[in-house]
Scaffold this motif. Structure first.
Motif, short mmCIF file in Angstrom:
data_model
loop_
_atom_site.label_atom_id
_atom_site.label_comp_id
_atom_site.label_asym_id
_atom_site.label_seq_id
_atom_site.Cartn_x
_atom_site.Cartn_y
_atom_site.Cartn_z
N THR A 1 0.84 -1.20 0.00
CA THR A 1 0.00 0.00 0.00
C THR A 1 0.87 1.25 0.00
O THR A 1 0.67 2.16 -0.81
CB THR A 1 -0.96 -0.01 1.21
OG1 THR A 1 -1.81 -1.16 1.11
CG2 THR A 1 -1.81 1.24 1.26
N ALA A 2 1.86 1.28 0.87
CA ALA A 2 2.74 2.45 0.93
C ALA A 2 3.50 2.60 -0.38
O ALA A 2 3.54 3.70 -0.96
CB ALA A 2 3.72 2.31 2.10
N ARG A 3 4.10 1.54 -0.83
CA ARG A 3 4.92 1.61 -2.05
C ARG A 3 4.10 2.04 -3.26
O ARG A 3 4.51 2.89 -4.05
CB ARG A 3 5.54 0.24 -2.28
CG ARG A 3 6.58 0.20 -3.32
CD ARG A 3 7.26 -1.15 -3.25
NE ARG A 3 8.05 -1.35 -4.44
CZ ARG A 3 8.56 -2.50 -4.79
NH1 ARG A 3 8.36 -3.56 -4.04
NH2 ARG A 3 9.28 -2.60 -5.88
N ALA B 1 0.66 10.12 -3.83
CA ALA B 1 -0.18 10.32 -2.64
C ALA B 1 0.67 10.85 -1.50
O ALA B 1 1.86 10.52 -1.37
CB ALA B 1 -0.85 9.01 -2.23
N SER B 2 0.06 11.64 -0.65
CA SER B 2 0.78 12.20 0.50
C SER B 2 1.02 11.11 1.55
O SER B 2 0.30 10.11 1.61
CB SER B 2 -0.03 13.33 1.13
OG SER B 2 -1.15 12.78 1.83
N PRO B 3 2.00 11.32 2.43
CA PRO B 3 2.22 10.36 3.52
C PRO B 3 0.98 10.20 4.41
O PRO B 3 0.70 9.10 4.89
CB PRO B 3 3.39 10.97 4.29
CG PRO B 3 4.15 11.75 3.26
CD PRO B 3 3.07 12.32 2.36
N ASP B 4 0.21 11.29 4.61
CA ASP B 4 -1.01 11.18 5.41
C ASP B 4 -2.03 10.26 4.74
O ASP B 4 -2.70 9.47 5.41
CB ASP B 4 -1.64 12.55 5.64
CG ASP B 4 -0.87 13.39 6.62
OD1 ASP B 4 -0.04 12.84 7.38
OD2 ASP B 4 -1.09 14.61 6.65
N ALA C 1 -4.79 5.03 4.35
CA ALA C 1 -5.12 3.83 3.57
C ALA C 1 -4.63 2.56 4.27
O ALA C 1 -5.35 1.56 4.33
CB ALA C 1 -4.52 3.93 2.17
N GLN C 2 -3.44 2.61 4.83
CA GLN C 2 -2.92 1.45 5.56
C GLN C 2 -3.79 1.14 6.78
O GLN C 2 -4.10 -0.02 7.04
CB GLN C 2 -1.49 1.70 6.02
CG GLN C 2 -0.47 1.65 4.91
CD GLN C 2 0.93 1.99 5.41
OE1 GLN C 2 1.12 2.95 6.15
NE2 GLN C 2 1.89 1.20 4.98
#
Length: 163
Positions: A49-51, A58-61, A66-67
């Motif tokens: 999801t992060a990758r 997408a922003s880190p927030d 999403a995670q």
């Protein structure tokens, strides 16, 4: 950087993979992961999801949201169906935000809110996941499918400054 419908030059490319317990299919703006519900695969889907989302801008927030939503849905599916249940997770960046979808094989058991559950109740042992999803997602729904159900959540770029 805004989300785009296509990410042709992802800095974090995903490649199709298959191994015992999971099968990954990258998409232009996310991925689909067929998996068996295990702790290891939960770590895999969080990392994917992060990758994937960082690769779409997408922003880190938004990635964190999403995670978190995906983990809540994953936990609900395991509580409903049991350990080692087959799941299908989908994460897709769209212009409006990020879709998070989780499919499990039990179409009868639906996520439900626990009456009186509060996010700030330190004594509660359960019941905070769906209110948390309500805060992070613009909306969510449960759809019956031929082989179970799918829970769909849209995390909006415009909701509460999440992105």
């Amino acid at each position: 950087m805004p989300l785009t419908p296509h990410a042709p030059s992802r800095p974090y490319p995903l490649t199709p993979t298959a191994s015992l317990g999971h099968y990954l299919t990258p998409t232009p703006t996310g991925f689909t992961l067929h998996m068996t519900a295990t702790r290891g695969n939960l770590r895999v889907v969080r990392a994917l999801t992060a990758r994937s989302l960082l690769g779409t801008g997408a922003s880190p927030d938004m990635v964190d949201a999403a995670q978190l939503v995906l983990c809540e849905l994953y936990g609900n599916a395991v509580r409903a169906c049991g350990d080692y249940v087959p799941l299908v997770a989908e994460v897709e960046a769209v212009p409006a935000g990020v879709w998070v979808r989780l499919h499990d094989p039990d179409g009868r058991r639906r996520p439900r809110r626990v009456p009186g559950a509060r996010l700030d109740d330190g004594e509660a042992e359960s019941g905070r996941g769906l209110p948390l999803i309500d805060l992070l997602a613009s909306g969510w729904e449960v759809v019956t499918t031929p082989v179970g159900k799918q829970v769909r959540c849209l995390l909006s770029r415009d909701r509460d400054g999440a992105n």
